[in-house]
Design a protein around this motif. Structure first.
Motif, mmCIF file in Angstrom:
data_model
loop_
_atom_site.group_PDB
_atom_site.id
_atom_site.type_symbol
_atom_site.label_atom_id
_atom_site.label_comp_id
_atom_site.label_asym_id
_atom_site.label_seq_id
_atom_site.Cartn_x
_atom_site.Cartn_y
_atom_site.Cartn_z
ATOM 1 N N ASP A 289 -10.626 28.122 -30.289
ATOM 2 C CA ASP A 289 -11.958 27.326 -30.786
ATOM 3 C C ASP A 289 -13.013 28.842 -30.712
ATOM 4 O O ASP A 289 -13.356 29.142 -29.500
ATOM 5 C CB ASP A 289 -12.507 26.262 -30.079
ATOM 6 N N PRO A 290 -13.448 29.223 -31.885
ATOM 7 C CA PRO A 290 -14.434 30.308 -31.736
ATOM 8 C C PRO A 290 -15.786 29.939 -31.189
ATOM 9 O O PRO A 290 -16.545 30.964 -30.870
ATOM 10 C CB PRO A 290 -14.670 30.372 -33.364
ATOM 11 N N ARG A 291 -16.007 28.567 -30.965
ATOM 12 C CA ARG A 291 -17.296 28.514 -30.017
ATOM 13 C C ARG A 291 -17.428 28.902 -28.860
ATOM 14 O O ARG A 291 -18.485 29.030 -28.279
ATOM 15 C CB ARG A 291 -17.507 26.981 -30.379
ATOM 16 N N GLY A 292 -16.413 28.917 -28.036
ATOM 17 C CA GLY A 292 -16.431 29.182 -26.737
ATOM 18 C C GLY A 292 -14.992 30.071 -26.102
ATOM 19 O O GLY A 292 -15.152 30.453 -25.036
ATOM 20 N N GLY A 293 -14.012 30.051 -26.878
ATOM 21 C CA GLY A 293 -12.910 30.700 -26.682
ATOM 22 C C GLY A 293 -11.660 29.665 -25.816
ATOM 23 O O GLY A 293 -10.805 30.347 -25.436
ATOM 24 N N ALA A 294 -11.926 28.494 -25.809
ATOM 25 C CA ALA A 294 -11.041 27.519 -25.243
ATOM 26 C C ALA A 294 -10.148 27.269 -26.549
ATOM 27 O O ALA A 294 -10.185 27.980 -27.583
ATOM 28 C CB ALA A 294 -11.780 26.179 -24.718
ATOM 29 N N PHE A 295 -9.283 26.158 -26.303
ATOM 30 C CA PHE A 295 -8.299 25.852 -27.224
ATOM 31 C C PHE A 295 -8.559 24.390 -27.843
ATOM 32 O O PHE A 295 -9.055 23.585 -27.482
ATOM 33 C CB PHE A 295 -6.782 25.780 -26.549
ATOM 34 N N THR A 296 -8.143 24.353 -29.004
ATOM 35 C CA THR A 296 -8.069 23.268 -29.947
ATOM 36 C C THR A 296 -6.913 23.145 -30.623
ATOM 37 O O THR A 296 -5.923 23.976 -30.963
ATOM 38 C CB THR A 296 -9.416 22.985 -30.691
ATOM 39 N N LEU A 297 -6.539 21.857 -31.475
ATOM 40 C CA LEU A 297 -5.538 21.757 -32.235
ATOM 41 C C LEU A 297 -5.682 22.718 -33.648
ATOM 42 O O LEU A 297 -6.548 22.765 -34.276
ATOM 43 C CB LEU A 297 -5.667 20.153 -32.673
ATOM 44 N N GLY A 298 -4.559 23.227 -34.071
ATOM 45 C CA GLY A 298 -4.474 23.946 -35.171
ATOM 46 C C GLY A 298 -3.556 23.473 -36.169
ATOM 47 O O GLY A 298 -3.248 22.312 -36.073
ATOM 48 N N LEU A 299 -3.317 24.000 -37.349
ATOM 49 C CA LEU A 299 -2.442 23.376 -38.365
ATOM 50 C C LEU A 299 -1.000 23.587 -37.838
ATOM 51 O O LEU A 299 -0.265 22.830 -38.602
ATOM 52 C CB LEU A 299 -2.669 24.117 -39.682
ATOM 53 N N GLY A 300 -0.636 24.313 -37.192
ATOM 54 C CA GLY A 300 0.623 24.305 -36.663
ATOM 55 C C GLY A 300 1.805 24.917 -37.438
ATOM 56 O O GLY A 300 3.011 24.822 -37.193
ATOM 57 N N LEU A 301 1.544 25.732 -38.482
ATOM 58 C CA LEU A 301 2.497 26.396 -39.125
ATOM 59 C C LEU A 301 3.288 27.383 -38.325
ATOM 60 O O LEU A 301 4.563 27.313 -38.274
ATOM 61 C CB LEU A 301 1.933 27.087 -40.309
ATOM 62 N N LEU A 302 2.527 27.942 -37.586
ATOM 63 C CA LEU A 302 3.185 28.813 -36.358
ATOM 64 C C LEU A 302 2.932 28.214 -35.159
ATOM 65 O O LEU A 302 1.812 28.355 -34.718
ATOM 66 C CB LEU A 302 2.794 30.241 -36.483
ATOM 67 N N ALA A 303 3.990 27.661 -34.126
ATOM 68 C CA ALA A 303 3.729 26.944 -33.139
ATOM 69 C C ALA A 303 3.673 27.973 -31.913
ATOM 70 O O ALA A 303 4.533 28.961 -31.987
ATOM 71 C CB ALA A 303 4.642 25.862 -32.925
ATOM 72 N N GLN A 304 3.011 27.525 -31.060
ATOM 73 C CA GLN A 304 3.083 28.242 -29.435
ATOM 74 C C GLN A 304 2.717 29.797 -29.627
ATOM 75 O O GLN A 304 3.259 30.655 -28.951
ATOM 76 C CB GLN A 304 4.743 28.110 -28.807
ATOM 77 N N VAL A 305 1.618 29.974 -30.220
ATOM 78 C CA VAL A 305 1.019 31.328 -30.422
ATOM 79 C C VAL A 305 -0.345 30.996 -30.706
ATOM 80 O O VAL A 305 -0.789 30.007 -31.716
ATOM 81 C CB VAL A 305 1.725 32.232 -31.450
ATOM 82 N N ALA A 306 -1.458 31.833 -30.280
ATOM 83 C CA ALA A 306 -2.697 31.619 -30.473
ATOM 84 C C ALA A 306 -3.242 33.302 -31.065
ATOM 85 O O ALA A 306 -2.963 34.101 -30.498
ATOM 86 C CB ALA A 306 -3.567 30.969 -29.385
ATOM 87 N N ILE A 307 -4.184 33.081 -31.966
ATOM 88 C CA ILE A 307 -4.851 34.187 -32.380
ATOM 89 C C ILE A 307 -6.211 34.592 -32.057
ATOM 90 O O ILE A 307 -7.037 33.454 -32.208
ATOM 91 C CB ILE A 307 -4.812 34.301 -33.926
ATOM 92 N N ILE A 308 -6.816 35.685 -31.547
ATOM 93 C CA ILE A 308 -8.000 36.221 -31.505
ATOM 94 C C ILE A 308 -8.205 37.234 -32.513
ATOM 95 O O ILE A 308 -7.721 38.367 -32.647
ATOM 96 C CB ILE A 308 -8.485 36.704 -30.145
#
Length: 221
Positions: A137-156
């Motif tokens: 979540d760009p508003r604070g850096g926590a996590f939220t639900l994504g679209l899930g094309l690529l699971a179990q990885v997060a991007i900064i």
């Protein structure tokens, strides 16, 4: 077999994005379908114009598809354009808006179908963030639900300019084992058709896992 997947750290369609030439060649075509969905409230036509100028220099044409609101993602003409595309590019902007427009929509189903059928898929900044699940979540850096094309990885994205405080929070809050990938602007993390990951562009990519730096081998194949 899925086509190449490029996660770009931002600053798309500018000098230094050398990987776009290779992605274009991999698509086997001469047209890029640009969805400025994430830039819906930031003059999306400008994103398309930037892409047009950039890809013209690479010998390709750009088709801007104005899927800017939820009803647009359900129109058959848009769904068909996405399904038939050989190279789909999601622009930067708001990952939250991009998610709200595409999630569980006919347009999203068409995008997944095209990619699974071998089309090249690229997302920059918001586009890269939203393709993953969980999504930062760009508003604070926590996590939220994504679209899930690529699971179990997060991007900064914009890792070279991202707030150090937010990046630290993201890395600290990450569930055990989840790779967090910081990607610099004008830089792409690319998953090839063989599932192998590589880095291209002017900047760098760093992977964090369990609070420590890890290599590309920590990423899902």
């Amino acid at each position: 077999m899925p086509g190449p997947l490029a996660l770009v750290g931002g600053g798309e369609w500018r000098e230094g994005c050398t990987f776009d030439r290779d992605l274009l060649a991999a698509s086997g075509g001469e047209e890029v379908l640009v969805l400025p969905t994430a830039a819906a409230y930031e003059h999306p036509e400008r994103s398309v114009e930037t892409a047009e100028q950039w890809f013209a220099g690479l010998g390709a044409k750009v088709r801007g598809l104005m899927v800017l609101a939820r009803p647009d993602s359900e129109q058959e003409v848009n769904v068909a354009a996405i399904r038939d595309a050989k190279f789909i590019y999601l622009s930067g902007g708001s990952p939250l808006h991009l998610r709200s427009v595409l999630k569980d929509s006919p347009a999203w189903d068409a995008l997944c179908q095209a990619w699974q059928g071998g089309a090249v898929l690229a997302g920059s900044s918001a586009g890269a963030m939203a393709l993953c699940d969980p999504m930062v979540d760009p508003r604070g850096g926590a996590f939220t639900l994504g679209l899930g094309l690529l699971a179990q990885v997060a991007i900064i994205p914009h890792h070279n300019t991202w707030s150090e405080e937010k990046a630290k929070r993201t890395i600290t809050l990450a569930p055990k084992g989840l790779p967090i990938v910081g990607i610099d602007e004008r830089t792409a993390l690319i998953r090839g058709v063989d599932g192998a990951w590589s880095v291209a562009g002017v900047g760098g990519v760093v992977v964090f896992q369990n609070g420590h730096e890890a290599g590309l081998e920590a990423l899902p194949t």
